[in-house]
Design an enzyme around this catalytic site. Structure first.
Site, PDB file in Angstrom:
ATOM      1  N   TYR A  41      -7.192  28.261 -27.901  1.00  5.74           N
ATOM      2  CA  TYR A  41      -6.716  28.946 -26.697  1.00  5.74           C
ATOM      3  C   TYR A  41      -5.240  28.645 -26.518  1.00  5.74           C
ATOM      4  O   TYR A  41      -4.808  27.495 -26.665  1.00  5.74           O
ATOM      5  CB  TYR A  41      -7.487  28.461 -25.462  1.00  5.74           C
ATOM      6  CG  TYR A  41      -6.980  29.061 -24.169  1.00  5.74           C
ATOM      7  CD1 TYR A  41      -7.520  30.246 -23.675  1.00  5.74           C
ATOM      8  CD2 TYR A  41      -5.961  28.448 -23.453  1.00  5.74           C
ATOM      9  CE1 TYR A  41      -7.046  30.807 -22.503  1.00  5.74           C
ATOM     10  CE2 TYR A  41      -5.471  29.008 -22.274  1.00  5.74           C
ATOM     11  CZ  TYR A  41      -6.031  30.185 -21.805  1.00  5.74           C
ATOM     12  OH  TYR A  41      -5.555  30.747 -20.642  1.00  5.74           O
ATOM     13  N   GLU A  56      -1.432  35.411 -22.662  1.00 12.82           N
ATOM     14  CA  GLU A  56      -2.602  34.631 -23.060  1.00 12.82           C
ATOM     15  C   GLU A  56      -3.159  35.134 -24.387  1.00 12.82           C
ATOM     16  O   GLU A  56      -3.347  36.343 -24.562  1.00 12.82           O
ATOM     17  CB  GLU A  56      -3.671  34.725 -21.971  1.00 12.82           C
ATOM     18  CG  GLU A  56      -4.908  33.893 -22.225  1.00 12.82           C
ATOM     19  CD  GLU A  56      -5.967  34.115 -21.141  1.00 12.82           C
ATOM     20  OE1 GLU A  56      -6.285  33.158 -20.423  1.00 12.82           O
ATOM     21  OE2 GLU A  56      -6.465  35.257 -21.011  1.00 12.82           O
TER      22      GLU A  56
END
Lengths: 301, 386
Positions: free
Chosen positions: B108, B196
């Protein structure tokens, strides 16, 4: 006494010839604020309302008038430049009303201000007012305020007016009311302002109005627990707001559930603040807290 | 502002961040052609402005171009309902057809603005591919945070910190540092509020690839990004919210039946909280903004009246810059233009020109309950529920 602004404030208005700047400068002067200069690049040499000299630069205005505070009404695209110009000219208190300044512009501005003595209030705020000193540096309606001993610090605009009018209705006057601004990045935090209220003999208690998002209220709670000796009355709004709509998804990682209204109210209650049970009961709650303080049951009163 | 995954990936590519080969399709035939070009075995992903697509059935790995065409046909024109969309879902108008990858590890990576450190922060985790909120709640130790100094940008030591912190091999220090640095440059260049990549994958052959991407932009900075405005897809938003945005009115549609119209975001939330305390649910958040004029008030009131769920209305105006008489005139005009109002209206007005404002309302054809403060407003709403 009061904090930040008083009779000795010599105010300069950046954007004084604009529609909003002009309108609110006029209101500030009517309230009693000593506006000594205006700045609008390209309009230097003219007079605002036939008596306030307008300059092309803040530097020049400070040199000629000894201005020590600035109120900014410059459009969002140019506002960060206006803040930097004021700091560069040695202005110690800068209140920026402008809303909609890009976040990354503010990142740079705040990084730069760290190395200067300038204190920034806002942006996206109503400004500040000390009713006792008849000094209004902002856009709030002056006539709802009365001089007194309650300090008010808040993230919002009209909700601050709501809180103030409830206090005034209960006969509780204000020392200084500061709107720190609704943006995620602002120049002064709750803690910065609470520290000033702590040192101010005239301020007897503080009303703190917070809202959902971020962790500024928790930082305030930590500080209140550790050092603040005056009673605090608080209201956090946004209990009915759906989670995740205003805070971005990943923003919740940093704050976890801390951004929620209940978490903030709980932190402040644990720090000894009296929480107003509803937005309609800020004034009443303040009155009760002060009454209990007089009768000797208040917090370290 | 939000954009679609395929649009975000194009921007990532421009900033030298590797993404899987692929393209967007708006018809089943297009999807078939793209899949064929990529060799048949592909992933088909519904393009909507919401997370949770996989679980909602909006993503599928297929083994042939024909299958890609069929799956695309089953998605286009439908509404996809995910945990983020609400029960009505959002419409699928495009799919992204991409090469399928052999994945070794899912990570992530995100950059956002942290209001505590007053600057950008990189968030990374070795636990990618799942909801990051859950990782944060269950194993906060797996989340790394690295603050970026806006003067310096991403530094090599920070790249090492992230690589080793995610338990990756030393060979990946350079690729991770480059990728994070490129993402930071994108973040700044495009005025992002969030960039993101979840998951950022390490492939079986050791390459880094952005398998999914989300870019949100700072609305306040759109004035200097004409190129981003073109990417806006209003079909993904509530029509009333789109209408409100045209007039620069802050409006968020909610599920209750009390339409709220307020000046100021803080006071708007306080008004919604008051409504809830009175036992009712707000139908919306609406802030007309600081310098609202008669026309803007009128537009805002029309938006509330256009919501069929609204059964009662609570107006709360604290006059400052906005004068109460101006607000009152806006309300009356909107009501006339909409052919009257059938639901009960509670109005609280305070501040500048309140007398004139109240007079305009009470002498109009509108049936309004005028109250003096928030406490009375709560009572009036309670009474209206019965």
């Amino acid at each position: 006494m009061s904090i930040l602004v008083d009779k000795n404030t010599r105010l300069l208005v950046q954007g004084i010839t604009g529609r909003e700047g002009g309108f609110h400068s006029q209101r500030c002067m009517e309230y009693g604020t000593n506006i000594v200069a205006g700045v609008t690049p390209g309009r230097g040499g003219s007079l605002f309302q036939e008596r306030v000299p307008v300059f092309n630069s803040v530097e020049q205005a400070v040199k000629e008038t000894d201005a020590n505070a600035s109120l900014i009404f410059v459009p969002a695209a140019f506002a960060s430049d206006a803040i930097l110009e004021a700091a560069d000219a040695g202005i110690s208190l800068i209140a920026c009303i402008t809303e909609g300044i890009p976040v990354l512009d503010m990142v740079k501005v705040l990084r730069h201000l760290k190395g200067t003595p300038a204190r920034l209030i806002g942006p996206n705020c109503p400004g500040l007012i000390s009713p006792g000193g008849r000094c209004k540096v902002g856009i709030m309606p002056g006539d709802i305020h009365i001089p007194g001993r309650i300090g008010v610090v808040s993230r919002s605009g009209t909700l601050t007016y709501e809180a103030v009018s409830q206090l005034t209705h209960e006969g509780l006057g204000q020392s200084t009311c500061v709107g720190i601004g609704g943006d995620p990045l602002v120049g002064s935090s709750f803690v910065d302002i609470l520290k000033l209220f702590q040192e101010d003999d005239e301020t007897e208690a503080v009303v703190l109005i917070g809202e959902i998002g971020g962790t500024k209220e928790q930082e305030a709670a930590e500080y209140i627990k550790r050092e603040f000796t005056k009673p605090v009355i608080s209201l956090i709004v946004g209990q009915s707001a759906p989670p995740g709509r205003r805070m971005g998804h990943a923003g919740a990682i940093i704050t976890g559930t801390a951004g929620r209204a209940e978490e903030k109210s709980r932190a402040l209650a644990e720090a000894g603040a009296a929480i107003a049970p509803s937005p309609a009961e800020i004034g009443i709650t303040a009155k009760k807290v002060l009454a209990s303080k007089v009768s000797g049951r208040g917090k370290r009163g | 502002m939000k954009i679609h995954e395929y649009q975000a990936k194009k921007i990532l590519s421009e900033f030298k961040i590797p993404v899987p080969k692929g393209d967007a399709a708006s018809t089943p035939q297009e999807a078939r052609e793209i899949a064929q070009r990529l060799g048949g075995g592909v992933v088909v992903k519904a393009q909507v402005h919401a997370g949770g697509r996989g679980k909602a059935g909006g993503v599928r790995v297929v083994s042939s171009a024909e299958e890609a065409k069929q799956f695309t046909a089953s998605l286009l024109g439908k509404n996809l309902v995910t945990f983020q969309t609400g029960p009505q879902g959002v419409s699928v108008r495009q799919v992204l057809v991409e090469e399928a990858m052999d994945i070794e590890k899912e990570l992530y990576l995100a950059i956002l603005i942290d209001s505590q450190s007053l600057g950008p922060v990189i968030v990374a985790s070795e636990a990618g591919g799942m909801e990051i909120e859950q990782v944060a709640a269950r194993s906060p130790g797996k989340i790394l945070q690295v603050q970026v100094d806006p003067v310096l940008g991403v530094q090599p030591f920070q790249g090492r910190k992230l690589t080793y912190g995610m338990g990756l091999k030393p060979e990946l220090v350079r690729p991770i540092t480059d990728l994070v640095s490129n993402l930071y440059q994108l973040f700044v260049a495009k005025d992002c509020s969030l960039a993101e990549i979840n998951p950022l994958v390490v492939t079986k052959d050791g390459r880094l690839l952005a398998l999914d991407a989300k870019l949100n932009f700072d609305d306040d900075a759109l004035f200097r990004h004409g190129e981003l405005r073109e990417l806006q897809d209003t079909s993904q938003e509530d029509p009333l919210e789109v209408e409100a945005a045209k007039y620069d009115i802050q409006y968020i549609k909610l599920d209750g039946d009390v339409g709220c119209m307020v000046n100021g975001a803080g006071l708007a939330m306080a008004t919604m909280d008051t409504t809830k305390k009175a036992g009712a649910e707000p139908a919306n958040f609406l802030d007309v903004g600081g310098g609202a004029d008669e026309q803007k008030i009128s537009q805002a009131f029309k938006i509330i009246l256009s919501d069929p769920k609204v059964k009662r209305i609570l107006i709360n105006i604290f006059g400052g810059i906005l004068r109460c008489d101006v607000a009152a005139r806006g309300i009356v005009t909107a009501a006339q233009e909409m052919g009257g109002v059938k639901v009960p209206i509670v109005v609280r007005m305070s501040g500048t020109n309140v007398k004139e404002g109240r007079e305009i309302l009470s002498s109009s054809a509108l049936k309004v309950t005028l109250v003096n403060d928030l406490g009375e407003a709560a009572k009036a709403i309670k009474t209206s529920i019965g």
